[in-house]
Design a protein around this motif. Structure first.
Motif, PDB file in Angstrom:
ATOM      1  N   ALA A   1      71.589 -21.242  58.018  1.00 15.20           N
ATOM      2  CA  ALA A   1      72.873 -21.713  58.532  1.00 15.20           C
ATOM      3  C   ALA A   1      72.735 -22.399  59.889  1.00 15.20           C
ATOM      4  CB  ALA A   1      73.849 -20.545  58.636  1.00 15.20           C
ATOM      5  N   ARG A   2      71.852 -21.896  60.740  1.00 14.69           N
ATOM      6  CA  ARG A   2      71.759 -22.409  62.111  1.00 14.69           C
ATOM      7  C   ARG A   2      70.528 -23.265  62.371  1.00 14.69           C
ATOM      8  NH1 ARG A   2      73.307 -16.638  64.430  1.00 14.69           N
ATOM      9  NH2 ARG A   2      75.530 -16.721  64.001  1.00 14.69           N
ATOM     10  N   HIS A   3      69.761 -23.527  61.344  1.00 13.45           N
ATOM     11  CA  HIS A   3      68.535 -24.300  61.521  1.00 13.45           C
ATOM     12  C   HIS A   3      68.468 -25.410  60.487  1.00 13.45           C
ATOM     13  CE1 HIS A   3      67.011 -21.380  64.373  1.00 13.45           C
ATOM     14  NE2 HIS A   3      67.353 -20.422  63.527  1.00 13.45           N
ATOM     15  N   PRO A   4      67.787 -26.462  60.807  1.00 14.34           N
ATOM     16  CA  PRO A   4      67.634 -27.532  59.819  1.00 14.34           C
ATOM     17  C   PRO A   4      66.777 -27.065  58.644  1.00 14.34           C
ATOM     18  CG  PRO A   4      66.273 -27.972  61.743  1.00 14.34           C
ATOM     19  CD  PRO A   4      67.119 -26.770  62.064  1.00 14.34           C
ATOM     20  N   PHE A   5      66.710 -27.881  57.650  1.00 14.76           N
ATOM     21  CA  PHE A   5      65.934 -27.596  56.450  1.00 14.76           C
ATOM     22  C   PHE A   5      64.489 -27.273  56.831  1.00 14.76           C
ATOM     23  CE2 PHE A   5      63.334 -29.072  52.851  1.00 14.76           C
ATOM     24  CZ  PHE A   5      63.893 -28.316  51.838  1.00 14.76           C
ATOM     25  N   VAL A   6      64.007 -26.125  56.394  1.00 11.21           N
ATOM     26  CA  VAL A   6      62.641 -25.699  56.697  1.00 11.21           C
ATOM     27  C   VAL A   6      61.670 -26.339  55.705  1.00 11.21           C
ATOM     28  CG1 VAL A   6      61.089 -23.733  56.889  1.00 11.21           C
ATOM     29  CG2 VAL A   6      63.440 -23.538  57.696  1.00 11.21           C
ATOM     30  N   GLY A   7      61.935 -26.186  54.438  1.00 17.30           N
ATOM     31  CA  GLY A   7      61.116 -26.803  53.388  1.00 17.30           C
ATOM     32  C   GLY A   7      59.844 -26.049  53.091  1.00 17.30           C
ATOM     33  N   GLY A   8      59.482 -26.052  51.828  1.00 17.02           N
ATOM     34  CA  GLY A   8      58.231 -25.448  51.407  1.00 17.02           C
ATOM     35  C   GLY A   8      58.328 -24.014  50.939  1.00 17.02           C
ATOM     36  N   CYS A   9      59.347 -23.304  51.353  1.00 15.95           N
ATOM     37  CA  CYS A   9      59.434 -21.878  51.000  1.00 15.95           C
ATOM     38  C   CYS A   9      59.684 -21.672  49.513  1.00 15.95           C
ATOM     39  CB  CYS A   9      60.513 -21.205  51.828  1.00 15.95           C
ATOM     40  SG  CYS A   9      60.189 -21.287  53.608  1.00 15.95           S
ATOM     41  N   SER A  10      60.548 -22.474  48.922  1.00 15.49           N
ATOM     42  CA  SER A  10      60.801 -22.364  47.482  1.00 15.49           C
ATOM     43  C   SER A  10      59.557 -22.742  46.687  1.00 15.49           C
ATOM     44  CB  SER A  10      61.974 -23.249  47.069  1.00 15.49           C
ATOM     45  OG  SER A  10      63.163 -22.729  47.620  1.00 15.49           O
ATOM     46  N   LYS A  11      58.807 -23.700  47.195  1.00 17.12           N
ATOM     47  CA  LYS A  11      57.547 -24.073  46.538  1.00 17.12           C
ATOM     48  C   LYS A  11      56.548 -22.922  46.624  1.00 17.12           C
ATOM     49  CE  LYS A  11      57.893 -29.039  47.169  1.00 17.12           C
ATOM     50  NZ  LYS A  11      57.326 -30.232  47.781  1.00 17.12           N
ATOM     51  N   ASP A  12      56.540 -22.223  47.740  1.00 20.30           N
ATOM     52  CA  ASP A  12      55.659 -21.066  47.899  1.00 20.30           C
ATOM     53  C   ASP A  12      56.023 -19.965  46.898  1.00 20.30           C
ATOM     54  OD1 ASP A  12      54.333 -22.329  49.965  1.00 20.30           O
ATOM     55  OD2 ASP A  12      55.380 -21.230  51.545  1.00 20.30           O
ATOM     56  N   VAL A  13      57.315 -19.753  46.698  1.00 15.27           N
ATOM     57  CA  VAL A  13      57.766 -18.758  45.724  1.00 15.27           C
ATOM     58  C   VAL A  13      57.279 -19.145  44.327  1.00 15.27           C
ATOM     59  CG1 VAL A  13      59.808 -17.828  44.546  1.00 15.27           C
ATOM     60  CG2 VAL A  13      59.735 -17.904  47.038  1.00 15.27           C
TER      61      VAL A  13
ATOM     62  N   MET B   1      53.501 -18.578  44.084  1.00 18.98           N
ATOM     63  CA  MET B   1      53.164 -17.155  44.013  1.00 18.98           C
ATOM     64  C   MET B   1      53.536 -16.583  42.656  1.00 18.98           C
ATOM     65  SD  MET B   1      51.756 -14.536  45.250  1.00 18.98           S
ATOM     66  CE  MET B   1      51.459 -14.901  46.941  1.00 18.98           C
ATOM     67  N   ARG B   2      54.674 -17.003  42.124  1.00 22.38           N
ATOM     68  CA  ARG B   2      55.075 -16.559  40.778  1.00 22.38           C
ATOM     69  C   ARG B   2      54.005 -16.979  39.757  1.00 22.38           C
ATOM     70  NH1 ARG B   2      59.374 -15.098  37.737  1.00 22.38           N
ATOM     71  NH2 ARG B   2      60.829 -15.104  39.482  1.00 22.38           N
TER      72      ARG B   2
ATOM     73  N   ASN C   1      48.330 -11.495  35.564  1.00 22.05           N
ATOM     74  CA  ASN C   1      49.005 -11.115  34.317  1.00 22.05           C
ATOM     75  C   ASN C   1      50.228 -10.224  34.515  1.00 22.05           C
ATOM     76  OD1 ASN C   1      47.180 -12.525  32.588  1.00 22.05           O
ATOM     77  ND2 ASN C   1      45.695 -10.913  33.003  1.00 22.05           N
ATOM     78  N   VAL C   2      50.971 -10.496  35.567  1.00 21.94           N
ATOM     79  CA  VAL C   2      52.217  -9.769  35.810  1.00 21.94           C
ATOM     80  C   VAL C   2      53.285 -10.344  34.877  1.00 21.94           C
ATOM     81  CG1 VAL C   2      53.978  -9.195  37.521  1.00 21.94           C
ATOM     82  CG2 VAL C   2      51.584  -9.333  38.219  1.00 21.94           C
ATOM     83  N   PRO C   3      53.973  -9.511  34.123  1.00 20.76           N
ATOM     84  CA  PRO C   3      55.020 -10.020  33.235  1.00 20.76           C
ATOM     85  C   PRO C   3      56.156 -10.667  34.037  1.00 20.76           C
ATOM     86  CG  PRO C   3      54.522  -7.716  32.760  1.00 20.76           C
ATOM     87  CD  PRO C   3      53.804  -8.065  34.015  1.00 20.76           C
ATOM     88  N   PRO C   4      56.733 -11.743  33.524  1.00 17.38           N
ATOM     89  CA  PRO C   4      57.840 -12.406  34.237  1.00 17.38           C
ATOM     90  C   PRO C   4      58.994 -11.462  34.560  1.00 17.38           C
ATOM     91  CG  PRO C   4      57.100 -13.761  32.417  1.00 17.38           C
ATOM     92  CD  PRO C   4      56.373 -12.450  32.297  1.00 17.38           C
ATOM     93  N   SER C   5      59.232 -10.488  33.698  1.00 13.19           N
ATOM     94  CA  SER C   5      60.325  -9.540  33.936  1.00 13.19           C
ATOM     95  C   SER C   5      60.066  -8.634  35.139  1.00 13.19           C
ATOM     96  CB  SER C   5      60.564  -8.687  32.691  1.00 13.19           C
ATOM     97  OG  SER C   5      59.392  -7.957  32.371  1.00 13.19           O
ATOM     98  N   ASN C   6      58.829  -8.577  35.616  1.00 12.21           N
ATOM     99  CA  ASN C   6      58.479  -7.745  36.774  1.00 12.21           C
ATOM    100  C   ASN C   6      58.521  -8.521  38.083  1.00 12.21           C
ATOM    101  OD1 ASN C   6      57.969  -5.956  34.726  1.00 12.21           O
ATOM    102  ND2 ASN C   6      55.979  -5.335  35.493  1.00 12.21           N
ATOM    103  N   ILE C   7      58.891  -9.783  38.017  1.00 13.43           N
ATOM    104  CA  ILE C   7      58.941 -10.632  39.210  1.00 13.43           C
ATOM    105  C   ILE C   7      60.383 -11.054  39.447  1.00 13.43           C
ATOM    106  CG2 ILE C   7      58.110 -12.741  40.305  1.00 13.43           C
ATOM    107  CD1 ILE C   7      55.735 -12.636  38.304  1.00 13.43           C
TER     108      ILE C   7
ATOM    109  N   TRP D   1      54.929  -4.900  40.329  1.00 12.91           N
ATOM    110  CA  TRP D   1      56.271  -5.448  40.519  1.00 12.91           C
ATOM    111  C   TRP D   1      56.249  -6.320  41.769  1.00 12.91           C
ATOM    112  CZ3 TRP D   1      60.007  -4.287  36.939  1.00 12.91           C
ATOM    113  CH2 TRP D   1      59.690  -3.276  36.040  1.00 12.91           C
ATOM    114  N   ALA D   2      57.015  -7.399  41.749  1.00 10.12           N
ATOM    115  CA  ALA D   2      57.027  -8.303  42.908  1.00 10.12           C
ATOM    116  C   ALA D   2      58.449  -8.756  43.218  1.00 10.12           C
ATOM    117  CB  ALA D   2      56.153  -9.514  42.632  1.00 10.12           C
ATOM    118  N   LEU D   3      58.731  -8.838  44.495  1.00 13.02           N
ATOM    119  CA  LEU D   3      59.973  -9.429  45.000  1.00 13.02           C
ATOM    120  C   LEU D   3      59.565 -10.597  45.875  1.00 13.02           C
ATOM    121  CD1 LEU D   3      63.002  -9.539  45.559  1.00 13.02           C
ATOM    122  CD2 LEU D   3      62.639  -7.812  47.345  1.00 13.02           C
ATOM    123  N   LEU D   4      59.921 -11.805  45.448  1.00  9.94           N
ATOM    124  CA  LEU D   4      59.555 -13.017  46.173  1.00  9.94           C
ATOM    125  C   LEU D   4      60.791 -13.582  46.849  1.00  9.94           C
ATOM    126  CD1 LEU D   4      57.369 -14.665  43.386  1.00  9.94           C
ATOM    127  CD2 LEU D   4      56.639 -13.106  45.200  1.00  9.94           C
TER     128      LEU D   4
END
Length: 66
Positions: A12-24, A27-28, A36-42, A2-5
């Protein structure tokens, strides 16, 4: 397995960081294609979804209870 990404590009207090959604997405892809982790487990929380409350809830419901 099981994975939580979590990826936060916008704070809110910092400018756009960028790249984190791409990392998610990368990793997915790795979990699904290489391990071979099922999509329902992520579960992904990104940006506005990744609040403290949602993260704690996801940890319990998606990781602990499974």
């Amino acid at each position: 397995m099981w994975a939580l990404l979590i990826g936060i590009d916008q704070y809110a207090r910092h400018p756009f960081v960028g790249g984190c959604s791409k990392d998610v997405a990368a990793m997915r892809h790795y979990l699904q294609t290489t391990l071979n982790v099922p999509p329902s487990n992520i579960l992904s929380l990104e940006n506005a979804q990744a609040t403290r409350a949602n993260i704690l809830l996801a940890m319990k419901s998606h990781l602990v209870d499974n």
